[in-house]
Design a protein around this motif. Sequence first.
Motif, mmCIF file in Angstrom:
data_model
loop_
_atom_site.group_PDB
_atom_site.id
_atom_site.type_symbol
_atom_site.label_atom_id
_atom_site.label_comp_id
_atom_site.label_asym_id
_atom_site.label_seq_id
_atom_site.Cartn_x
_atom_site.Cartn_y
_atom_site.Cartn_z
ATOM 1 N N ASP A 1 0.815 -1.215 0.000
ATOM 2 C CA ASP A 1 0.000 0.000 0.000
ATOM 3 C C ASP A 1 0.848 1.265 0.000
ATOM 4 O O ASP A 1 0.540 2.238 -0.694
ATOM 5 C CB ASP A 1 -0.919 0.028 1.229
ATOM 6 N N ARG B 1 2.043 2.921 -3.314
ATOM 7 C CA ARG B 1 1.080 3.363 -4.317
ATOM 8 C C ARG B 1 0.442 4.670 -3.911
ATOM 9 O O ARG B 1 0.077 4.867 -2.755
ATOM 10 C CB ARG B 1 -0.043 2.324 -4.486
ATOM 11 N N VAL C 1 -2.918 6.798 -4.432
ATOM 12 C CA VAL C 1 -4.292 6.436 -4.766
ATOM 13 C C VAL C 1 -5.176 7.669 -4.659
ATOM 14 O O VAL C 1 -5.024 8.481 -3.743
ATOM 15 C CB VAL C 1 -4.821 5.334 -3.819
ATOM 16 N N VAL D 1 -11.390 4.563 -8.951
ATOM 17 C CA VAL D 1 -10.189 4.757 -8.143
ATOM 18 C C VAL D 1 -9.002 4.782 -9.096
ATOM 19 O O VAL D 1 -8.860 3.900 -9.958
ATOM 20 C CB VAL D 1 -10.013 3.629 -7.110
ATOM 21 N N SER E 1 -4.735 4.957 -9.461
ATOM 22 C CA SER E 1 -3.540 4.646 -8.682
ATOM 23 C C SER E 1 -2.294 4.723 -9.542
ATOM 24 O O SER E 1 -2.333 4.472 -10.755
ATOM 25 C CB SER E 1 -3.656 3.267 -8.031
ATOM 26 N N ASP F 1 -8.557 0.997 -1.826
ATOM 27 C CA ASP F 1 -7.296 0.271 -1.718
ATOM 28 C C ASP F 1 -7.069 -0.264 -0.320
ATOM 29 O O ASP F 1 -6.085 -0.938 -0.064
ATOM 30 C CB ASP F 1 -6.137 1.195 -2.084
#
Length: 451
Positions: A36, A39, A41, A48, A50, A177
């Motif tokens: 996570d 990334r 986002v 979404v 990213s 996410d």
Amino acid sequence: MAGSHVDVHVTRGEDGTILIAADPAPGRAEDGSGPDFARAVLDVAGAVLSWPVREEPGLPMAEVHDVGRAQQWLWALYGERTAAAVHACVAGEPAGVRVTADVTALAGAAARLGFGHWAARWWPASYVDGIPALEPDVLGLELAALTHWCQQLFGDFNDFDDFAGFNGFGDGHVGHDGHDRFGGRPDDCVAELIEDHQAALDPLIQWWRAAPQSADTARHLESVLRLLDDAADGAGLDGQALRRLRAALEQHRPAGTTVDLGALFVRHDGYALAAGDPLVTGGRVIARGSGTNDWRRYPPGFVDASETAVSWTARALGARRQIEVEIVAHIAAPVAGAPLVAEVRVNGGRRNRVPLARRDDVWTGRADLDPQGPAGAVPPRFEVGVLLPGFDPGPGGPEDRADRDAIRALVRRRLATAAQPLTYDGSPHDASSGPFLAEIAAVAAATEEDY
């Protein structure tokens, strides 16, 4: 970046979600973007977006779950061919297609906005590693300005009324996410960003009116301030700071005198590493070491991001065995009311939680060791981490250490760039990987602080 072209794959999933991804073909979300914290986002209308933060900013991967709402920005972000391919997938034919997408001005601004939200959540501020924290009010105002410029990406703010009561500490909105957003609010709350962070308005005005190091920095500042003024006017916001902003923008910017940027944004909270008394309980030391500092297990602003921030000492007190844990606190860590805990595991046994309390610049706690677990390990094997219960997604894998190191390297490169004169054409999408005002200010303030 704007004006170039990139091949993208447009595919429809079994649940009807439309995925738009540049080469390689779909699968990048699972294998190519890492954990996570690697990334950026952005939640937008019906989708979404990213980006992998360690790559050059480009077109995002999009997971479109509501094509009707997404239609207002699809063509502006990816171009007409991609928007048409999305509609073809919705109609059922074909199930997937490869098309040439346009890299637009909106794509550049969106990438910058996504990275700004990433920085607000994952910036690895560390006193131990010498990585200065970003001033949240300065970053918040630039995010408000960028959001206003990117408003085409977002739907009606009324869609998000449920989040009006969020308290700002990571207990509310969790995005698609799976991780918390900046301040817990949806990504298009311009008015809330301005109201929450307007304490930085006067310093930004002073910085702009004085004499920034370069004309490019002055243009960057003016672009942000004018976008903020326009956004505040459109939202019907008022107040003395906003009136001073409007008055400053209505005048010609004077040549001005120089301003000590470091002094303008330096923190005056007396933070000093290891300021408190050491945690000592007596007894014989049987083991000591460093634990795991997984950034995903607590909100931003709680723990110093260094890999060595978590340390522990195990002691023998007669027949008892006790562990003491010390964790370097983030400069902005709350003093009270935060149930941060250490998670301790001995010899592969069950995980035990040790409550922590903030003492000066460290979180500290101690507990008797759980005797459970495979016997015979000499010396015993300890696993120690830090988390906030209710926020924690569970520990990551051993490969996350390399990913965290890569993020630190990325941030150091950005700070080195922020220390150099800025090349900027005055538009918010220019140099989407370039420094934010908060990064420039952080470099200057670090010279005034004990980093």
